[in-house]
Design a protein around this motif. Structure first.
Motif, PDB file in Angstrom:
ATOM      1  N   ILE A  34       0.853  -1.187   0.000  1.00  0.00           N
ATOM      2  CA  ILE A  34       0.000   0.000   0.000  1.00  0.00           C
ATOM      3  C   ILE A  34       0.891   1.241   0.000  1.00  0.00           C
ATOM      4  O   ILE A  34       1.728   1.417   0.886  1.00  0.00           O
ATOM      5  CB  ILE A  34      -0.912   0.037   1.245  1.00  0.00           C
ATOM      6  CG1 ILE A  34      -1.716  -1.250   1.365  1.00  0.00           C
ATOM      7  CG2 ILE A  34      -1.827   1.268   1.190  1.00  0.00           C
ATOM      8  CD1 ILE A  34      -2.682  -1.499   0.259  1.00  0.00           C
ATOM      9  N   SER A  57       0.895  -0.726  -5.483  1.00  0.00           N
ATOM     10  CA  SER A  57      -0.339   0.062  -5.587  1.00  0.00           C
ATOM     11  C   SER A  57      -0.077   1.472  -5.086  1.00  0.00           C
ATOM     12  O   SER A  57       0.794   1.694  -4.237  1.00  0.00           O
ATOM     13  CB  SER A  57      -1.478  -0.571  -4.778  1.00  0.00           C
ATOM     14  OG  SER A  57      -1.329  -0.340  -3.391  1.00  0.00           O
ATOM     15  N   LEU A  84      -5.067   2.603  -6.073  1.00  0.00           N
ATOM     16  CA  LEU A  84      -5.675   2.325  -4.776  1.00  0.00           C
ATOM     17  C   LEU A  84      -5.648   3.580  -3.918  1.00  0.00           C
ATOM     18  O   LEU A  84      -4.593   4.080  -3.552  1.00  0.00           O
ATOM     19  CB  LEU A  84      -4.955   1.179  -4.065  1.00  0.00           C
ATOM     20  CG  LEU A  84      -5.737   0.506  -2.925  1.00  0.00           C
ATOM     21  CD1 LEU A  84      -5.219  -0.906  -2.676  1.00  0.00           C
ATOM     22  CD2 LEU A  84      -5.671   1.302  -1.634  1.00  0.00           C
ATOM     23  N   VAL A  86      -7.097   4.509  -0.263  1.00  0.00           N
ATOM     24  CA  VAL A  86      -7.563   3.694   0.865  1.00  0.00           C
ATOM     25  C   VAL A  86      -9.021   3.964   1.217  1.00  0.00           C
ATOM     26  O   VAL A  86      -9.674   3.118   1.830  1.00  0.00           O
ATOM     27  CB  VAL A  86      -6.674   3.889   2.105  1.00  0.00           C
ATOM     28  CG1 VAL A  86      -5.261   3.377   1.845  1.00  0.00           C
ATOM     29  CG2 VAL A  86      -6.664   5.336   2.569  1.00  0.00           C
ATOM     30  N   ASP A  89     -12.280   1.957  -3.506  1.00  0.00           N
ATOM     31  CA  ASP A  89     -12.377   0.520  -3.747  1.00  0.00           C
ATOM     32  C   ASP A  89     -11.022  -0.146  -3.585  1.00  0.00           C
ATOM     33  O   ASP A  89     -10.000   0.375  -4.034  1.00  0.00           O
ATOM     34  CB  ASP A  89     -12.905   0.250  -5.161  1.00  0.00           C
ATOM     35  CG  ASP A  89     -14.347   0.709  -5.337  1.00  0.00           C
ATOM     36  OD1 ASP A  89     -15.086   0.713  -4.332  1.00  0.00           O
ATOM     37  OD2 ASP A  89     -14.709   1.069  -6.468  1.00  0.00           O
ATOM     38  N   TRP A  90     -11.021  -1.309  -2.967  1.00  0.00           N
ATOM     39  CA  TRP A  90      -9.813  -2.116  -2.795  1.00  0.00           C
ATOM     40  C   TRP A  90      -9.871  -3.307  -3.735  1.00  0.00           C
ATOM     41  O   TRP A  90     -10.941  -3.651  -4.245  1.00  0.00           O
ATOM     42  CB  TRP A  90      -9.706  -2.587  -1.343  1.00  0.00           C
ATOM     43  CG  TRP A  90      -9.197  -1.521  -0.407  1.00  0.00           C
ATOM     44  CD1 TRP A  90      -9.710  -0.279  -0.215  1.00  0.00           C
ATOM     45  CD2 TRP A  90      -8.067  -1.623   0.462  1.00  0.00           C
ATOM     46  NE1 TRP A  90      -8.986   0.410   0.716  1.00  0.00           N
ATOM     47  CE2 TRP A  90      -7.971  -0.390   1.155  1.00  0.00           C
ATOM     48  CE3 TRP A  90      -7.143  -2.617   0.734  1.00  0.00           C
ATOM     49  CZ2 TRP A  90      -6.970  -0.136   2.086  1.00  0.00           C
ATOM     50  CZ3 TRP A  90      -6.143  -2.372   1.666  1.00  0.00           C
ATOM     51  CH2 TRP A  90      -6.063  -1.153   2.340  1.00  0.00           C
ATOM     52  N   VAL A  98       0.258  -7.905   3.666  1.00  0.00           N
ATOM     53  CA  VAL A  98       0.170  -6.503   3.258  1.00  0.00           C
ATOM     54  C   VAL A  98       1.351  -5.775   3.883  1.00  0.00           C
ATOM     55  O   VAL A  98       1.692  -6.005   5.050  1.00  0.00           O
ATOM     56  CB  VAL A  98      -1.161  -5.865   3.716  1.00  0.00           C
ATOM     57  CG1 VAL A  98      -1.148  -4.359   3.479  1.00  0.00           C
ATOM     58  CG2 VAL A  98      -2.336  -6.500   2.987  1.00  0.00           C
ATOM     59  N   SER A 100       3.281  -1.771   4.147  1.00  0.00           N
ATOM     60  CA  SER A 100       3.209  -0.338   3.869  1.00  0.00           C
ATOM     61  C   SER A 100       4.289   0.380   4.653  1.00  0.00           C
ATOM     62  O   SER A 100       4.516   0.094   5.834  1.00  0.00           O
ATOM     63  CB  SER A 100       1.830   0.208   4.248  1.00  0.00           C
ATOM     64  OG  SER A 100       1.626   1.491   3.692  1.00  0.00           O
ATOM     65  N   PHE A 115      -8.098   2.618   6.022  1.00  0.00           N
ATOM     66  CA  PHE A 115      -7.051   1.631   5.724  1.00  0.00           C
ATOM     67  C   PHE A 115      -7.307   0.350   6.509  1.00  0.00           C
ATOM     68  O   PHE A 115      -7.375  -0.758   5.946  1.00  0.00           O
ATOM     69  CB  PHE A 115      -5.695   2.235   6.085  1.00  0.00           C
ATOM     70  CG  PHE A 115      -4.518   1.318   5.958  1.00  0.00           C
ATOM     71  CD1 PHE A 115      -3.702   1.356   4.843  1.00  0.00           C
ATOM     72  CD2 PHE A 115      -4.186   0.421   6.971  1.00  0.00           C
ATOM     73  CE1 PHE A 115      -2.592   0.520   4.725  1.00  0.00           C
ATOM     74  CE2 PHE A 115      -3.093  -0.415   6.872  1.00  0.00           C
ATOM     75  CZ  PHE A 115      -2.296  -0.364   5.748  1.00  0.00           C
ATOM     76  N   ALA A 118     -10.584  -1.646   5.752  1.00  0.00           N
ATOM     77  CA  ALA A 118     -10.607  -2.391   4.489  1.00  0.00           C
ATOM     78  C   ALA A 118      -9.739  -3.646   4.520  1.00  0.00           C
ATOM     79  O   ALA A 118      -9.896  -4.519   3.657  1.00  0.00           O
ATOM     80  CB  ALA A 118     -10.148  -1.488   3.341  1.00  0.00           C
ATOM     81  N   THR A 121     -10.955  -7.244   3.796  1.00  0.00           N
ATOM     82  CA  THR A 121     -11.363  -7.606   2.436  1.00  0.00           C
ATOM     83  C   THR A 121     -10.217  -8.209   1.637  1.00  0.00           C
ATOM     84  O   THR A 121     -10.465  -8.920   0.658  1.00  0.00           O
ATOM     85  CB  THR A 121     -11.912  -6.386   1.667  1.00  0.00           C
ATOM     86  OG1 THR A 121     -10.853  -5.439   1.434  1.00  0.00           O
ATOM     87  CG2 THR A 121     -13.020  -5.702   2.448  1.00  0.00           C
ATOM     88  N   VAL A 122      -8.978  -7.936   2.031  1.00  0.00           N
ATOM     89  CA  VAL A 122      -7.826  -8.438   1.259  1.00  0.00           C
ATOM     90  C   VAL A 122      -6.983  -9.439   2.034  1.00  0.00           C
ATOM     91  O   VAL A 122      -6.168 -10.144   1.438  1.00  0.00           O
ATOM     92  CB  VAL A 122      -6.929  -7.286   0.755  1.00  0.00           C
ATOM     93  CG1 VAL A 122      -7.679  -6.421  -0.232  1.00  0.00           C
ATOM     94  CG2 VAL A 122      -6.357  -6.465   1.894  1.00  0.00           C
TER      95      VAL A 122
END
Length: 209
Positions: A34, A57, A84, A86, A89-90, A98, A100, A115, A118, A121-122
């Motif tokens: 991210i 991203s 992307l 935050v 949409d992811w 993940v 960052s 951040f 979401a 979802t990933v």
């Protein structure tokens, strides 16, 4: 020749961060970065960790610079950037990690909340999150230099500022993540590592940042 943006900070911190990734991402396969920024971290970590598929991203305005680094490196395991924001949409794809670096203090607090909200979802259960950057502890800076940096950030528009570790951890716990490591890094930075252990729970709402 394409213009390649360059961050001296990326050059300074990449080796200490890599040591953390080598230890904690050894059992990972797909990483979503991210805020890939210049793209320097992506190509350095991608080259050093060829077992990982590294998905870059960032906002659209950063893509040209990221692509310049990726095109030169020509690494099959480092993928072109996704757009992307935050708060938007992811990706629908899940990743088992993940990463960052130096992003939370640049985001406004509402974006930091978005951040973490979401992440479920990933990240599947057992997914890992590593965030690198400066943090306050118990509302206090860890050094004079961090105090000055925080004051500079907060003097600008955008609700920027160094975040308190406890406030960030509350957001992480609400997303089903458990803090499993807190690693001291050079220049008064930290690497915080969480692992997802459950589905997200009740969102804590706005908190002291």
């Amino acid at each position: 020749m394409k213009y390649k943006p360059h961050s001296p900070a990326c050059e300074r911190n990449r080796e200490p961060i890599l040591a953390v990734l080598q230890r904690h991402f050894a059992d990972r396969s797909r990483v979503l970065e991210i805020g890939s920024g210049t793209g320097q971290h992506a190509v350095y970590f991608g080259a050093a960790l060829p077992h990982l598929t590294w998905q870059t991203s960032d906002l659209e305005s950063y893509h040209a610079g990221i692509r310049a680094w990726l095109d030169e490196a020509a690494l099959a395991n480092v993928l072109p950037p996704l757009t992307l924001d935050v708060t938007g949409d992811w990706p629908e794809t899940q990743f088992d990690a993940v990463f960052s670096a130096n992003t939370l203090h640049i985001m406004g607090w509402r974006e930091v909340e978005a951040f973490f909200a979401a992440l479920p979802t990933v990240l599947p259960v057992d997914g890992k999150l590593i965030i690198y950057g400066p943090f306050h502890y118990d509302g206090r800076p860890t050094s004079d230099s961090n105090a000055r940096f925080d004051a500079t950030l907060r003097s600008q528009p955008g609700d920027m500022g160094i975040r308190d570790r406890s406030a960030v951890d509350r957001l992480a716990r609400a997303a089903g993540l458990r803090l499993i490591d807190d690693i001291a890094m050079p220049a008064n930075n930290r690497c915080l590592l969480w692992q997802k252990t459950a589905a997200s729970i009740t969102w804590p709402g706005k908190d002291g940042a």
